[in-house]
Design a protein around this motif. Sequence first.
Motif, mmCIF file in Angstrom:
data_model
loop_
_atom_site.group_PDB
_atom_site.id
_atom_site.type_symbol
_atom_site.label_atom_id
_atom_site.label_comp_id
_atom_site.label_asym_id
_atom_site.label_seq_id
_atom_site.Cartn_x
_atom_site.Cartn_y
_atom_site.Cartn_z
ATOM 1 N N LEU A 78 84.225 62.318 43.042
ATOM 2 C CA LEU A 78 83.103 62.737 43.535
ATOM 3 C C LEU A 78 82.943 62.458 44.560
ATOM 4 C CD1 LEU A 78 80.567 62.326 40.474
ATOM 5 C CD2 LEU A 78 82.254 64.089 40.928
ATOM 6 N N THR A 79 82.498 63.265 45.797
ATOM 7 C CA THR A 79 81.823 62.848 46.983
ATOM 8 C C THR A 79 80.348 62.582 47.096
ATOM 9 O OG1 THR A 79 83.304 64.524 47.964
ATOM 10 C CG2 THR A 79 81.237 63.928 49.491
ATOM 11 N N MET A 80 79.902 61.366 47.542
ATOM 12 C CA MET A 80 78.806 60.594 47.448
ATOM 13 C C MET A 80 78.082 61.044 48.510
ATOM 14 S SD MET A 80 79.596 59.128 44.555
ATOM 15 C CE MET A 80 77.833 58.309 44.287
ATOM 16 N N SER A 81 78.426 61.430 49.638
ATOM 17 C CA SER A 81 77.482 61.907 50.905
ATOM 18 C C SER A 81 77.335 63.414 50.862
ATOM 19 C CB SER A 81 78.264 61.734 52.010
ATOM 20 O OG SER A 81 77.554 61.961 53.160
ATOM 21 N N ALA A 82 76.117 63.721 50.946
ATOM 22 C CA ALA A 82 75.720 65.125 51.086
ATOM 23 C C ALA A 82 76.115 65.765 52.188
ATOM 24 C CB ALA A 82 74.051 65.241 50.986
ATOM 25 N N ASP A 83 76.745 64.936 53.097
ATOM 26 C CA ASP A 83 77.028 65.658 54.233
ATOM 27 C C ASP A 83 78.528 65.997 54.257
ATOM 28 O OD1 ASP A 83 74.730 65.506 55.606
ATOM 29 O OD2 ASP A 83 75.192 63.310 56.296
ATOM 30 N N ASP A 84 79.195 65.594 53.460
ATOM 31 C CA ASP A 84 80.642 65.662 53.315
ATOM 32 C C ASP A 84 80.985 66.756 52.267
ATOM 33 O OD1 ASP A 84 81.164 63.746 55.131
ATOM 34 O OD2 ASP A 84 81.435 62.185 53.473
ATOM 35 N N LEU A 85 82.222 67.524 52.374
ATOM 36 C CA LEU A 85 82.692 68.535 51.660
ATOM 37 C C LEU A 85 82.881 67.810 50.117
ATOM 38 C CD1 LEU A 85 85.158 70.315 53.685
ATOM 39 C CD2 LEU A 85 82.825 71.085 52.908
ATOM 40 N N PRO A 86 82.724 68.754 48.984
ATOM 41 C CA PRO A 86 83.000 68.052 47.809
ATOM 42 C C PRO A 86 84.412 67.827 47.534
ATOM 43 C CG PRO A 86 82.850 70.688 47.779
ATOM 44 C CD PRO A 86 82.532 69.874 48.992
ATOM 45 N N SER A 87 84.774 66.718 46.633
ATOM 46 C CA SER A 87 86.097 66.680 46.215
ATOM 47 C C SER A 87 86.710 67.953 45.610
ATOM 48 C CB SER A 87 86.270 65.349 45.357
ATOM 49 O OG SER A 87 85.601 65.705 44.187
ATOM 50 N N ALA A 88 88.085 67.754 45.612
ATOM 51 C CA ALA A 88 88.876 68.910 44.567
ATOM 52 C C ALA A 88 88.333 68.922 43.470
ATOM 53 C CB ALA A 88 90.469 68.722 44.812
ATOM 54 N N ASP A 89 88.146 67.999 42.663
ATOM 55 C CA ASP A 89 87.947 68.042 41.225
ATOM 56 C C ASP A 89 86.265 68.352 41.081
ATOM 57 O OD1 ASP A 89 90.228 66.732 40.533
ATOM 58 O OD2 ASP A 89 89.354 64.571 40.702
ATOM 59 N N GLU A 90 85.578 68.432 41.861
ATOM 60 C CA GLU A 90 84.131 68.832 41.687
ATOM 61 C C GLU A 90 83.942 70.297 41.217
ATOM 62 O OE1 GLU A 90 81.101 67.150 44.406
ATOM 63 O OE2 GLU A 90 82.489 65.728 45.113
ATOM 64 N N ALA B 271 81.428 55.257 34.760
ATOM 65 C CA ALA B 271 80.973 56.472 35.459
ATOM 66 C C ALA B 271 79.246 56.281 35.858
ATOM 67 C CB ALA B 271 80.908 57.710 34.419
ATOM 68 N N ARG B 272 78.633 55.316 35.477
ATOM 69 C CA ARG B 272 77.204 54.871 36.045
ATOM 70 C C ARG B 272 77.437 54.993 37.366
ATOM 71 N NH1 ARG B 272 73.118 54.474 32.509
ATOM 72 N NH2 ARG B 272 73.605 54.100 30.102
ATOM 73 N N GLY B 273 78.524 54.378 37.916
ATOM 74 C CA GLY B 273 78.515 54.053 39.275
ATOM 75 C C GLY B 273 78.372 55.174 40.298
ATOM 76 N N PHE B 274 78.531 56.504 39.530
ATOM 77 C CA PHE B 274 78.466 57.586 40.466
ATOM 78 C C PHE B 274 76.780 57.812 40.740
ATOM 79 C CE2 PHE B 274 82.363 58.818 38.552
ATOM 80 C CZ PHE B 274 83.263 58.898 39.721
ATOM 81 N N GLY B 275 76.084 57.188 40.066
ATOM 82 C CA GLY B 275 74.710 57.322 40.406
ATOM 83 C C GLY B 275 74.038 58.535 40.111
ATOM 84 N N THR B 276 73.260 59.074 41.188
ATOM 85 C CA THR B 276 72.677 60.405 41.104
ATOM 86 C C THR B 276 73.432 61.591 40.800
ATOM 87 O OG1 THR B 276 72.360 60.568 43.375
ATOM 88 C CG2 THR B 276 70.480 59.400 42.401
ATOM 89 N N ARG B 277 74.821 61.353 41.425
ATOM 90 C CA ARG B 277 75.587 62.461 41.125
ATOM 91 C C ARG B 277 75.750 62.879 39.562
ATOM 92 N NH1 ARG B 277 79.038 64.754 44.715
ATOM 93 N NH2 ARG B 277 78.722 66.293 43.074
ATOM 94 N N VAL B 278 75.455 61.982 38.796
ATOM 95 C CA VAL B 278 75.741 62.293 37.331
ATOM 96 C C VAL B 278 74.402 61.881 36.430
ATOM 97 C CG1 VAL B 278 78.295 62.336 37.543
ATOM 98 C CG2 VAL B 278 77.107 60.093 36.917
ATOM 99 N N SER B 279 73.462 61.488 37.140
ATOM 100 C CA SER B 279 72.352 61.109 36.296
ATOM 101 C C SER B 279 71.776 61.837 35.279
ATOM 102 C CB SER B 279 71.207 60.637 37.454
ATOM 103 O OG SER B 279 70.728 61.919 37.971
ATOM 104 N N GLY B 280 71.881 63.144 35.114
ATOM 105 C CA GLY B 280 71.542 63.954 34.065
ATOM 106 C C GLY B 280 72.225 63.446 32.538
ATOM 107 N N ALA B 281 73.306 63.143 32.932
ATOM 108 C CA ALA B 281 74.175 62.692 31.661
ATOM 109 C C ALA B 281 73.679 61.663 30.980
ATOM 110 C CB ALA B 281 75.763 62.383 32.263
ATOM 111 N N TYR B 282 73.013 60.605 31.822
ATOM 112 C CA TYR B 282 72.355 59.585 31.260
ATOM 113 C C TYR B 282 70.990 59.553 30.908
ATOM 114 C CZ TYR B 282 76.790 57.525 32.914
ATOM 115 O OH TYR B 282 78.022 56.899 32.996
ATOM 116 N N SER B 283 70.182 60.390 31.663
ATOM 117 C CA SER B 283 68.684 60.500 31.538
ATOM 118 C C SER B 283 68.143 61.728 30.895
ATOM 119 C CB SER B 283 68.235 60.320 32.880
ATOM 120 O OG SER B 283 68.476 61.537 33.703
#
Length: 1022
Positions: free
Chosen positions: A531-543, A599-611
Amino acid sequence: MVTMRSHEGAGTPARLAWMWVFFVMSGLSGLIYQSIWSQYLGLLLGSAAYAQSLVLIIFMGGMALGAWLSTRLVTRVTNLLRLYGMIEGAIGLIGIAFHALFLLVSGWLYDSWLPSLASPEGITLSRWAVAAALILPQTILLGMTFPIMSAGLMRWLPDRAGVVLGGLYFYNSIGAAFGALLATFFLVPVGGLPGAMAVAGAINLLILAGVLLSKVPERTRRDADAASADNDSAERAMTPGTRGFYRFMLIAAGLTGLSSFMYEIGWVRMLSLALGSSLHAFELMLASFIGGLALGGLYVRNRLDRVVDPVRYVGYVQVLMGVAALATLPLYDHAFVAVSGLMQTLAPSASGYFFYNVATAAISIVIMLPAAFFAGMTLPVLTFALLRRGVGERAVGHTYAANTFGAILGVLLMMHFAMPMLGLKLSMVLAASIDLLLGLSLLRIATPRLPINRIAVTALIAGLAIITTVTLAKFDPRRLHSGVYRTSKADLDSKRQVLFSRDGKTASIALHGDPSKSLTIATNGKPDASLTMSADDLPSADEPTMILAALLGLAYRPDAQAVANIGFGSGLTTHTFAQSTIPNSITTVEIEPQMVAAARGFGTRVSGAYSDARSNIIIDDARAYFSGHASRYDVIVSEPSNPWVSGVAKLFSAEFYAFSKRHLKPGGVLVQWVQSYEIADATLLSLLRALDQQFADYALYMSNGTDILIVASPDSMLPTPSPRFLEDAALREVAKIAGIRSLSDLVERKLANKFIVGALLRVDGGPTNSDFRPVLAHWAPRDRFMRSQANMILGLFDSPFGIYSRLQHYPANSDAAWRLPLIDVHQVTRRRVAEEIAAALLDQPAPGDSGDTDEDQLSRGLAARVLELGQKCFAGTSAKAASGVLIRSFQATAPFLDAARLRTLWIDAPWRHCEGSMPAAVATTFEVFGAMIEDDGARLEAASWKILETMRNDIEPELAPYFAHTALYAGALREDTTTLKRVLAFADEHLDLTPRGRMELLLSASVLGIDARAAVHAARSN
């Protein structure tokens, strides 16, 4: 011990040799069973790692019980060797019947019993109990074979107990090592799991026949009674000290079994990180370990009878075993370097894969052999020590039982406590420490008057060895999680940080990367998602893949209330579902808890899965969880996508698809991620054939340049996708990351439907991936090494001159073509090229911003060349060059533009200025184009054959087959049943087609409905 006379005679060496042969065969069949049982039980228990550990536990538990029970038989049976043969025969009969029994029992378990249970604990217990019951009878019988054969041969050769014990252990183990390889690399690929089981059963029956025909010297009742009396008197004669010694030696047997299997579990995990976690890699590791045990037995075979003090001897062996295990840990670091060299040296070919397997087996041997060699010596020596003390024949069964019981504890301790709590390195150090302490204890017992300072010095040396190993054995996470078997690099890039690294029960999980840029989650070194963690960068190929998995489910089932996701991965798919207000429940089933933690290390990119309150993360096997909860869902997403990973291929089997159908609500859909890279077309078709057999309708979508998403409906035609999923603002924002701004953006990515794939399956005629014929698990590791690509399937959308589009299997145009996704998708890129060429030729403005990609330059170059030739009516240029430009341009536009636009572009052709006559080949090429666009079968047939038969030399050789396809299309329009035969005959004689080119012709025929049966026959006979 037994004091009867030796019955050796002139035929003894030959008969003894036959006994060794029988025990080689016994070991061979035993490891075939163990290898195949792990795959059968994996279907009940889910994770391959769980299945392998449970098989080991049940296998060893049954053998321990069988060995213990055998002690009651050895003094009550007249002819132990004949009894041994009868036991082998019973094992064989059960083995032959096993498959039918498994189908009966597993069907009852999943269809009737588990759905009736409400307790998760009850579900888990039931699965384990059924798994144990299925293989326990055979394992009990297997456990009897070694003690009974040993006792029988020692009665026959009482003065050669060392030869018997060491020889039997060696021959049985060497047979086992070959059995593991035979099952994986030959029997299962040829005959599937049932065939392998039948072969193992037949081997057991051959042993029975051989024993009965071998004329082993008969034992009289008097001999048996004498043996019983000897054993009873030996037991009564035991002093308290002897009994204490007896108990301690059984404890020692248990502890050495415990440490040995801690090593095995640890080594397999360690080497999986370096060699990959495929089925082939696992079996090579297992064979290497067993081969080391065999060599240990061979070494002591001819030495044991001359050993003066076997207790002291085994004490030294135990210390050396611990030291050897410690010494190999620093070597492990170099395994990654060795694999890196292999990956950079070996060609990605079938022969390269063969040598890679040989080399990885050598690496496994280097790591495992030293300690496994000493482990192979311990059981024969411990048993011999007890026999030397006059304990009696029962010592064989009791020692064997204690050793196997210790092995059970070793598996449990390593998998469920040591590795998760201590990590790999310290777990292996713990196992070595057990050996060192046990060895020192044995030496103390053997020499009770040994000065305490000498013991202290020995202990100090052992302690220093442990400290030195801990210091020297790096186990650097940057190396452990490099995935060298794929990347060929022994270490992660120096810019990547390892933020999470833990050894779970089923796999070693890592999260690494740059927290400000991108992060990757990996399993046993294999990246699962980035996962790309910066909003300024293009998404990864997996996203796009993970996001589209959820979007497709919601598009095809816009009223989905209950959704399920198999495999947590990065958590992005679950997070995407959570951005929609439509589902009431989102269930994610993941087998490895450390994956969820990492996967918690992805932070807000996947927060909905946990919260999100609707998100429920379950740690379990999906099959068991769904069955036990009688769960049914509107959407099921299956995320694991790399079938070369051991255990993953079963998610692409006919049985899994049948199972998933039962857990979909009416109108529900299955969405599944599968890679198109590191997999050959034939391999991918084996899973698509399984899908085709179970689902009424399905479609394939591309999420990026290499990943495919399957959407399947079990009971009806797939509905038209709905745009309702974009009504939620939060979900729209996530969808934009994948380049989805409208429904047409989603539909644009369609690669194929069931009609097209079904036509390809009919032509291919290959096997179906099944739980019981797991071709995917065996072909995919080779494909990964060979860097295969499923190019035929990826190119289905780009049919010759747009044949499939003309049959309305693909949309002819789309307003999404100029809103390109952030990640390259072949269909969208090719449509952009078509629109650019059309706009240039018609002197119209491009309907979007002009890009500067290779594809953009291609479209401009083609259009410019066509305009140049059209301005001068194709004069001054060779017919071959001119027709080549036209054919490439028509192929670039025909699959992607509607008939009206193609008519304007190629029939009315305002860019073409021809007052004079154009070259004949060019004129006929235009005739083909016009007839195709107007669906004029007679004109198309005449023009196609005119080019093929009389103007072929004016067409570039690689472009001539296009006109064979148009001839087929003409035949379909005219309903001419002889078209396929004529086209194939001509192509075989004049077009010099590659096998793939011929397959593409047959595919076109099958899609068009021309002699479909003949197309299949022609493909299979090719």
